[in-house]
Design a protein around this motif. Structure first.
Motif, mmCIF file in Angstrom:
data_model
loop_
_atom_site.group_PDB
_atom_site.id
_atom_site.type_symbol
_atom_site.label_atom_id
_atom_site.label_comp_id
_atom_site.label_asym_id
_atom_site.label_seq_id
_atom_site.Cartn_x
_atom_site.Cartn_y
_atom_site.Cartn_z
ATOM 1 N N GLU A 165 -7.593 0.888 2.417
ATOM 2 C CA GLU A 165 -6.726 0.374 1.350
ATOM 3 C C GLU A 165 -7.239 0.811 -0.021
ATOM 4 N N LYS A 166 -8.573 0.751 -0.165
ATOM 5 C CA LYS A 166 -9.193 1.129 -1.445
ATOM 6 C C LYS A 166 -9.005 2.630 -1.698
ATOM 7 N N ILE A 167 -9.167 3.435 -0.649
ATOM 8 C CA ILE A 167 -8.950 4.886 -0.772
ATOM 9 C C ILE A 167 -7.525 5.153 -1.250
ATOM 10 N N VAL A 168 -6.572 4.479 -0.618
ATOM 11 C CA VAL A 168 -5.158 4.666 -0.960
ATOM 12 C C VAL A 168 -4.885 4.228 -2.394
ATOM 13 N N ASP A 169 -5.364 3.053 -2.772
ATOM 14 C CA ASP A 169 -5.113 2.532 -4.118
ATOM 15 C C ASP A 169 -5.666 3.461 -5.194
ATOM 16 N N ILE A 170 -6.903 3.890 -5.014
ATOM 17 C CA ILE A 170 -7.553 4.729 -6.038
ATOM 18 C C ILE A 170 -6.878 6.093 -6.133
ATOM 19 N N THR A 171 -6.618 6.714 -4.981
ATOM 20 C CA THR A 171 -6.035 8.062 -5.028
ATOM 21 C C THR A 171 -4.596 8.047 -5.537
ATOM 22 N N THR A 172 -3.853 6.994 -5.236
ATOM 23 C CA THR A 172 -2.487 6.909 -5.775
ATOM 24 C C THR A 172 -2.531 6.703 -7.294
ATOM 25 N N GLU A 173 -3.458 5.873 -7.776
ATOM 26 C CA GLU A 173 -3.617 5.719 -9.236
ATOM 27 C C GLU A 173 -3.993 7.051 -9.874
ATOM 28 N N ASN A 174 -4.877 7.807 -9.207
ATOM 29 C CA ASN A 174 -5.273 9.121 -9.729
ATOM 30 C C ASN A 174 -4.057 10.051 -9.830
ATOM 31 N N SER A 175 -3.187 9.977 -8.818
ATOM 32 C CA SER A 175 -1.991 10.840 -8.826
ATOM 33 C C SER A 175 -1.063 10.458 -9.983
ATOM 34 N N LYS A 176 -1.003 9.169 -10.283
ATOM 35 C CA LYS A 176 -0.168 8.711 -11.400
ATOM 36 C C LYS A 176 -0.712 9.244 -12.730
ATOM 37 N N MET A 208 0.847 -1.185 0.000
ATOM 38 C CA MET A 208 0.000 0.000 0.000
ATOM 39 C C MET A 208 0.891 1.247 0.000
ATOM 40 N N ILE A 209 0.948 1.935 -1.152
ATOM 41 C CA ILE A 209 1.770 3.139 -1.256
ATOM 42 C C ILE A 209 0.872 4.365 -1.273
ATOM 43 N N ILE A 210 1.061 5.241 -0.272
ATOM 44 C CA ILE A 210 0.250 6.454 -0.160
ATOM 45 C C ILE A 210 0.977 7.599 -0.844
ATOM 46 N N THR A 211 0.210 8.432 -1.544
ATOM 47 C CA THR A 211 0.778 9.573 -2.249
ATOM 48 C C THR A 211 0.305 10.868 -1.609
ATOM 49 N N LEU A 271 -11.707 9.819 4.690
ATOM 50 C CA LEU A 271 -12.308 9.503 3.387
ATOM 51 C C LEU A 271 -12.898 8.097 3.376
ATOM 52 N N SER A 272 -12.273 7.195 4.101
ATOM 53 C CA SER A 272 -12.811 5.843 4.224
ATOM 54 C C SER A 272 -14.199 5.890 4.874
ATOM 55 N N GLU A 273 -14.321 6.753 5.862
ATOM 56 C CA GLU A 273 -15.597 6.937 6.558
ATOM 57 C C GLU A 273 -16.634 7.588 5.634
ATOM 58 N N ILE A 274 -16.227 8.626 4.880
ATOM 59 C CA ILE A 274 -17.145 9.338 3.982
ATOM 60 C C ILE A 274 -17.636 8.436 2.853
ATOM 61 N N TYR A 275 -16.706 7.705 2.237
ATOM 62 C CA TYR A 275 -17.057 6.893 1.069
ATOM 63 C C TYR A 275 -17.497 5.470 1.449
ATOM 64 N N THR A 276 -17.429 5.173 2.718
ATOM 65 C CA THR A 276 -17.768 3.830 3.244
ATOM 66 C C THR A 276 -17.096 2.694 2.453
ATOM 67 N N ILE A 277 -15.792 2.897 2.215
ATOM 68 C CA ILE A 277 -14.976 1.817 1.648
ATOM 69 C C ILE A 277 -13.682 1.736 2.467
ATOM 70 N N SER A 278 -12.921 0.677 2.252
ATOM 71 C CA SER A 278 -11.729 0.454 3.084
ATOM 72 C C SER A 278 -10.656 1.524 2.842
#
Length: 255
Positions: free
Chosen positions: A239-250, A1-4, A230-237
């Motif tokens: 890990e999912k928040i981190v994965d999606i936002t890091t892909e967005n940054s890429k 899990m890489i956070i950006t 954001l996990s609380e707001i979007y009601t997802i894990s």
């Protein structure tokens, strides 16, 4: 899990006494991609040193911050142009308009913003926008400049849902940080209506520390509190928040 962390002022004087430890805390928290915005030419040497010290983790931007647009702004813009030709940068930023501190420089800020948008297009780079009490003025210029090769991030987004949609219409992602954790931050009330594909994470360290650190010096490791919110707001894990936002940054920075 890489956070950006898409926006962190790692060269800030407030880190001078413990920068190495602060960076280690970030890396230990898996915050391994750190994008560093420019302010003006006085910080260039410190930015380049950071990149040298952490070549796998630190990615630099180049630009003139709107609050540093003064009488010498054309010299500063020449410095930005020169550096963009000499060195690899990942965005033109942070640029934009700030009418909170000084409205008298609006004309110069508009000129500098337009000029740097053109530089970003010329170098095929994203822009990272600073907007404070200036949504109308920013949108006016984005409307003039909009094109397929204009894209980037609305850093520290604090507007309304309508302003969020308008920002997205210009190929911008929304930079979400500590403000999302504030009781009076307001964006947490509508953020779920914005698809996560449009969101990137940021701290704006050393500013805008998230709860429970609000009012204290911010640092990149505190981005974990933004992930949690954001996990609380979007009601997802988380890990999912981190994965999606890091892909967005890429997608924005191309790295």
């Amino acid at each position: 899990m890489i956070i950006t962390d898409t926006h962190t002022h790692l060269y800030s004087e407030s880190f001078d006494e413990d920068r190495t430890e602060m960076m280690q805390r970030a890396l230990n928290a898996n915050v391994k991609r750190l994008f560093v915005p420019a302010i003006d030419s006085t910080y260039t040497a410190a930015m380049l040193q950071l990149e040298k010290d952490y070549p796998e983790h630190v990615f630099l931007m180049m630009g003139l911050h709107p609050t540093h647009v003064k009488e010498n702004y054309k010299e500063e813009l020449a410095h930005v142009e020169e550096l963009l030709q000499q060195h690899k940068f990942y965005a033109v930023g942070e640029i934009g308009i700030d009418l909170y501190w000084d409205k008298s420089t609006l004309g110069m800020q508009q000129d500098a913003f337009r000029h740097q948008i053109k530089l970003a297009k010329q170098h095929q780079l994203p822009i990272v926008i600073h907007c404070r009490e200036a949504f109308d003025e920013i949108f006016e210029i984005l409307e003039e400049e909009k094109s397929d090769d204009l894209f980037g991030i609305f850093h520290c987004f604090t507007g309304t849902i309508e302003q969020a949609h308008q920002a997205l219409s210009y190929n911008m992602k929304l930079g979400i940080g500590g403000v999302a954790t504030f009781k009076n931050g307001k964006i947490d009330q509508f953020l779920k209506e914005i698809d996560l594909e449009h969101i990137v994470l940021e701290t704006d360290a050393p500013y805008l520390a998230p709860k429970p650190f609000r009012g204290k010096r911010n640092e990149s490791s505190y981005i974990l509190k933004v992930v949690e919110k954001l996990s609380e707001i979007y009601t997802i894990s988380e890990e999912k928040i981190v994965d999606i936002t890091t892909e967005n940054s890429k997608a924005v920075f191309g790295v």
